[in-house]
Design a protein around this motif. Structure first.
Motif, PDB file in Angstrom:
ATOM      1  N   MET A  26       0.925  -1.159  -0.115  1.00 49.60           N
ATOM      2  CA  MET A  26       0.034  -0.044  -0.046  1.00 49.60           C
ATOM      3  C   MET A  26       1.084   1.217  -0.183  1.00 49.60           C
ATOM      4  SD  MET A  26      -3.091  -0.995  -0.014  1.00 49.60           S
ATOM      5  CE  MET A  26      -4.469  -1.535   0.804  1.00 49.60           C
ATOM      6  N   SER A  27       0.578   2.266  -0.517  1.00 49.30           N
ATOM      7  CA  SER A  27       1.228   3.529  -0.660  1.00 49.30           C
ATOM      8  C   SER A  27       1.185   4.029   0.774  1.00 49.30           C
ATOM      9  CB  SER A  27       0.637   4.353  -1.536  1.00 49.30           C
ATOM     10  OG  SER A  27      -0.618   4.275  -1.600  1.00 49.30           O
ATOM     11  N   GLY A  28       2.083   5.092   1.035  1.00 47.18           N
ATOM     12  CA  GLY A  28       2.036   5.536   2.408  1.00 47.18           C
ATOM     13  C   GLY A  28       0.929   6.340   2.512  1.00 47.18           C
TER      14      GLY A  28
ATOM     15  N   LEU B  47      -1.581   9.391   2.714  1.00 49.48           N
ATOM     16  CA  LEU B  47      -1.773  10.719   1.891  1.00 49.48           C
ATOM     17  C   LEU B  47      -1.828  11.876   3.020  1.00 49.48           C
ATOM     18  CD1 LEU B  47      -2.322  11.899  -0.850  1.00 49.48           C
ATOM     19  CD2 LEU B  47      -4.669  12.063   0.094  1.00 49.48           C
TER      20      LEU B  47
ATOM     21  N   PRO C 148      -4.876   7.235  -2.506  1.00 53.24           N
ATOM     22  CA  PRO C 148      -5.328   7.716  -3.748  1.00 53.24           C
ATOM     23  C   PRO C 148      -5.558   6.609  -4.577  1.00 53.24           C
ATOM     24  CG  PRO C 148      -3.187   8.783  -3.007  1.00 53.24           C
ATOM     25  CD  PRO C 148      -3.447   7.870  -2.026  1.00 53.24           C
ATOM     26  N   PHE C 149      -5.008   5.456  -4.503  1.00 54.86           N
ATOM     27  CA  PHE C 149      -5.209   4.623  -5.633  1.00 54.86           C
ATOM     28  C   PHE C 149      -4.982   3.216  -4.726  1.00 54.86           C
ATOM     29  CE2 PHE C 149      -4.006   1.212  -8.354  1.00 54.86           C
ATOM     30  CZ  PHE C 149      -4.322   1.606  -9.830  1.00 54.86           C
ATOM     31  N   SER C 150      -6.379   2.424  -5.069  1.00 57.07           N
ATOM     32  CA  SER C 150      -6.456   1.132  -4.345  1.00 57.07           C
ATOM     33  C   SER C 150      -6.631   0.098  -5.267  1.00 57.07           C
ATOM     34  CB  SER C 150      -7.512   1.179  -3.425  1.00 57.07           C
ATOM     35  OG  SER C 150      -7.547  -0.150  -2.984  1.00 57.07           O
ATOM     36  N   LEU C 151      -6.187  -1.102  -5.152  1.00 53.38           N
ATOM     37  CA  LEU C 151      -6.257  -2.221  -6.019  1.00 53.38           C
ATOM     38  C   LEU C 151      -7.302  -3.156  -5.477  1.00 53.38           C
ATOM     39  CD1 LEU C 151      -2.631  -3.230  -7.147  1.00 53.38           C
ATOM     40  CD2 LEU C 151      -4.384  -2.486  -8.692  1.00 53.38           C
ATOM     41  N   VAL C 152      -7.552  -3.006  -4.477  1.00 53.20           N
ATOM     42  CA  VAL C 152      -8.592  -4.082  -3.783  1.00 53.20           C
ATOM     43  C   VAL C 152      -9.752  -3.589  -3.011  1.00 53.20           C
ATOM     44  CG1 VAL C 152      -6.377  -5.341  -3.147  1.00 53.20           C
ATOM     45  CG2 VAL C 152      -7.095  -3.733  -1.639  1.00 53.20           C
TER      46      VAL C 152
ATOM     47  N   SER D   5      -9.612   1.191 -10.910  1.00 53.82           N
ATOM     48  CA  SER D   5      -8.948   2.151  -9.967  1.00 53.82           C
ATOM     49  C   SER D   5      -9.662   2.861  -9.146  1.00 53.82           C
ATOM     50  CB  SER D   5      -8.116   3.113 -10.928  1.00 53.82           C
ATOM     51  OG  SER D   5      -7.464   4.007 -10.372  1.00 53.82           O
TER      52      SER D   5
END
Lengths: 321, 504
Positions: free
Chosen positions: A1-3, A5, A54-58, A63
């Motif tokens: 996961m991205s950090g 935001l 901002p962007f989740s795949l799950v 998107s």
């Protein structure tokens, strides 16, 4: 996961600009025809936002931006984000231990200095109340501005938690704004809030990703502390309204009853079982604290058995995770 | 030892690679192209660069044969009849590839393969076609053996396109590189999903914004309607033509000579750009007028290429370091508005000057050279490709990164690109990738590529190599594809293993 935001740094400035606009005779906003209406409510209504990815795949199809709200009405033994369960009570435990000096306590409220925070999560680890001081109270409009900035890269948003449906009015406002610009709107819910009382929210939601954590009421209560009956009523209600995006069962060895849950869901869905997406998710101990912190995941064989059972029961869209 | 003897006795080059290196060394003994004192001054300071194309060009840098025409007509020179069936066609192409030169000595373009193959598939089952495609792709990988070699697909959904994607995922080769021309509304989502699934399996294809590229060049007579193709590290070139040359201004080095941003903008940049333009004129005149390539090649005689469809590419590299040197460490290119505005100003100035220059033999580009964001090669350090953001300085949010890319892409008609390693789990949600492609192309991003962050096949400047092959070469062993040489150095020098993984 991205950090995590960073929420919009110009938020305060925007609020000031908004207040100025309110005072001006021309009330126009490119993002909403109902701007005056929305903002008058949104301005007074906030929800505790834990983070925005901002962007989740799950979190649903394509998107999507995921919005996580703080606070839950149940407490699952396998909760992967236990720090989202409760709101901060201002005990100050984290303030003393913050290595960056980003937290201060005054008048019983912990304030978080985002610019000083190094995102080490010490505050979360030491919190005795399964809460986080890194929460921002945001209006629907403020969250909308953030998610809107991710267009055209996202097809929609998913609001999750905690339990996001504890804030139905706030969500309705957010979703209405999103729909105006063509962003999809999904709810990620544990099903323990009576959604049939919030038809206006469902009207602006594309669907609900609903957890069915267990079927037997005693098993459900032991696992979550909640009431299985509400989930079942929600299941029937959402199915009737064609608002089920997907159903999810987390398989926790020794803690829930996936066979009964699959059978129970199928009974409620009736013919719709064939067109309803079912996700069977392995319990993983990552992030889990307490009783299940060291518990084992179900085996591949166990998951395959359950997948077969689901298919035999009539589900045609079954996904293992 | 002499340079020649170094090559002859090398232990980490194959026979074929030695032959290519020896030919380059021999070519460089001649100096037929005059240079100006201005050129020499910048060249000695490494601020302009001839891409080691060789001192005496005797073939264009990149040749993009009209393979569809070849598939229709065969070749008199090669004594090949027009093919009757897929097997004939595959054999004809394999023979042609052996006779298409480029700066690498091997073809950089093997065709818009879906359009080439599709008319030959009737009467064959998928089970009959797939093994043929896989053999064909392996043939290219093992014989051309250069990651700069490229094939194109799309934008339409075709049976051949689908089977080629399936075959490519199965063979897991670095060569050829594939580009899918994508346009929403023309490329069906279903076909795009298959392509993206393939990208997550073998790092191929990459994605070109067809809407943006399709009007770059006039279509050739009786040829492909879109007139362009993508080769090498994402050079957008006229099909049935190609590129004479690619030379570049190294902004990263030019900035070393600057006393201020104004000094760079008002003196160094115009002078370096002018010197390089003059050099390109001389280089192209030698190739066209003296080398006899266009006068003698059967490719011209048989209409597979037209001299009038070649362009000169004016390249640039190292914007990131240039801005860093001009503005200092507090203005990071990619995220700082002042840094980005200065980059925009530099690109505007350079592009205007190149556009105002009257270039010889550049009919297809209205008498001008075209801008290309050169992506580097080999183990050069301190020059981030083109206008890309340096590894380690990428914006936190993926979408901000793409917005920056799209802003800078508008200067480059002859190609610019970005590379994003993505979370391997994105393979489970290719719709999300498709949303990103659609979003990026909607805001005029022109080209992007993905590879799963755990893949053996990785992108260097744009070309693909296998990590395992780079490791072999790093141990001193010879490897088949010489792009593994460039890849190995570049991978280390530019810290490519640490590219920010996206979609996580």
């Amino acid at each position: 996961m991205s950090g995590r935001l960073s929420l919009h740094p110009r938020r305060t400035l925007r609020r000031q600009a908004f207040m100025r606009q309110l005072a001006s005779p021309r009330l126009e906003c490119p993002c909403s025809k109902n701007w005056v209406f929305n903002m008058s409510i949104a301005d007074s209504l906030t929800a505790p936002v834990n983070k925005i990815i901002p962007f989740s795949l799950v979190d649903g199809p394509g998107s999507r931006t995921s919005v996580f709200l703080q606070g839950c009405n149940i407490a699952c033994a396998y909760c992967h984000n236990p720090e989202t369960q409760n709101l901060c009570i201002g005990c100050g435990t984290c303030v003393e231990q913050c290595p960056a000096g980003a937290l201060t306590l005054s008048d019983g409220v912990v304030a978080w200095d985002k610019s000083a925070c190094v995102q080490c999560d010490t505050c979360i680890h030491v919190c005795p109340h399964k809460a986080s001081p890194k929460i921002e109270q945001l209006t629907p409009h403020e969250v909308f501005d953030i998610v809107h900035s991710y267009q055209p890269f996202i097809r929609g948003i998913t609001v999750s938690g905690g339990e996001c449906t504890l804030h139905p009015e706030w969500m309705r406002e957010l979703f209405a704004l999103c729909r105006e610009v063509g962003l999809g709107t999904l709810i990620d819910s544990n099903g323990c809030v009576p959604l049939w009382e919030h038809e206006d929210l469902l009207e602006v939601a594309d669907g609900v990703m609903l957890d069915v954590k267990a079927w037997n009421p005693a098993v459900f209560a032991r696992l979550t502390g909640g009431d299985a009956e509400t989930v079942k009523r929600n299941l029937a209600f959402l199915a009737e309204r064609d608002k089920i995006e997907e159903l999810r069962i987390v398989v926790v060895p020794g803690w829930n009853d996936p066979e009964q849950t699959i059978a129970g869901i199928a009974r409620v869905l009736g013919d719709k079982v064939a067109t309803t997406k079912l996700k069977l998710i392995r319990f993983r101990r990552f992030g889990v604290v307490g009783t299940l912190a060291d518990a084992a995941s179900p085996t591949d064989e166990r998951m395959a058995e359950l997948e077969k059972l689901a298919r035999d029961t009539g589900f045609s869209q079954v996904e293992l995770r | 030892m002499s340079e020649f003897m170094d090559i002859i006795t090398a232990s980490n080059l194959t026979y074929g690679q030695k032959l290519i290196h020896l030919a380059q060394a021999a070519e460089n003994c001649e100096h037929p192209i005059p240079t100006t004192p201005e050129f020499d001054w910048f060249f000695e300071r490494d601020a302009i660069c001839d891409m080691h194309e060789g001192n005496a060009p005797y073939r264009p840098r990149y040749i993009c044969c009209d393979m569809e025409r070849f598939a229709r007509q065969g070749s008199d020179f090669l004594r090949l009849d027009a093919p009757d069936n897929l097997d004939d066609l595959l054999m004809n192409l394999q023979i042609l590839y052996q006779n298409v030169p480029s700066v690498t000595g091997r073809p950089v373009y093997v065709g818009q393969l879906d359009r080439v193959f599709d008319p030959f598939l009737d009467g064959l089952s998928d089970e009959e076609i797939l093994p043929r495609f896989k053999r064909f792709l392996n043939y290219i990988d093992r014989t051309v053996a250069s990651g700069y070699c490229h094939a194109n697909l799309g934008p339409e959904d075709t049976r051949a396109g689908r089977l080629l994607l399936q075959a490519d995922a199965e063979v897991q080769n670095a060569v050829p590189n594939f580009t899918l021309k994508y346009e929403e509304g023309i490329t069906p989502d279903d076909f795009a999903r298959l392509a993206l699934k393939t990208s997550m399996a073998c790092a191929n294809p990459a994605y070109a914004n067809h809407r943006m590229h399709k009007h770059t060049y006039a279509a050739p007579v009786d040829g492909p309607a879109d007139g362009y193709t993508v080769v090498s590290c994402y050079n957008v070139l006229p099909v049935r033509g190609g590129a004479y040359c690619l030379d570049r201004v190294k902004l990263s080095q030019l900035a070393d000579l600057a006393t201020s941003p104004e000094h760079l903008l008002n003196e160094l940049l115009p002078n370096a750009t002018g010197a390089l333009l003059e050099y390109m004129d001389a280089r192209i005149k030698f190739l066209v007028e003296d080398s006899n390539f266009f006068q003698t090649s059967f490719l011209v005689r048989e209409g597979l290429i037209d001299r009038e469809r070649f362009v000169g590419m004016f390249g640039m590299i190292g914007m990131h370091e240039c801005i860093e040197k001009l503005l200092g460490p507090n203005h990071v290119y990619g995220t700082d508005p002042e840094a980005n505005d200065l980059a925009d100003q530099i690109m505007t100035k350079m592009t205007d000057q190149v556009q105002a220059w009257s270039a010889p033999y550049s009919e297809i580009a209205d008498g001008h050279y075209l801008m290309h964001a050169q992506a580097g090669f080999g183990d050069q350090t301190s020059s981030t490709p083109g206008v890309r953001i340096r590894v380690g300085s990428e914006p936190e949010v993926f979408f901000d990164h793409i917005r920056h890319c799209a802003r800078m892409h508008r200067f480059f008609k002859a190609g610019v690109s970005d590379i994003f390693p993505v979370e391997p789990t994105a393979a489970n949600n290719v719709d999300a990738l498709l949303d990103v492609v659609k979003g990026a192309f909607a805001i005029d991003d022109t080209y992007l590529s993905f590879y799963p962050s755990d893949s053996d096949l990785v992108r260097i400047t744009g070309f693909l190599v296998k990590r395992s092959e780079m490791e072999k070469f790093a141990r001193g062993e010879a490897v088949l594809a010489d792009t593994s040489h460039d890849g190995e150095g570049n991978w280390r020098a530019n810290n490519l293993a640490n590219r920010k993984v996206r979609l996580g």
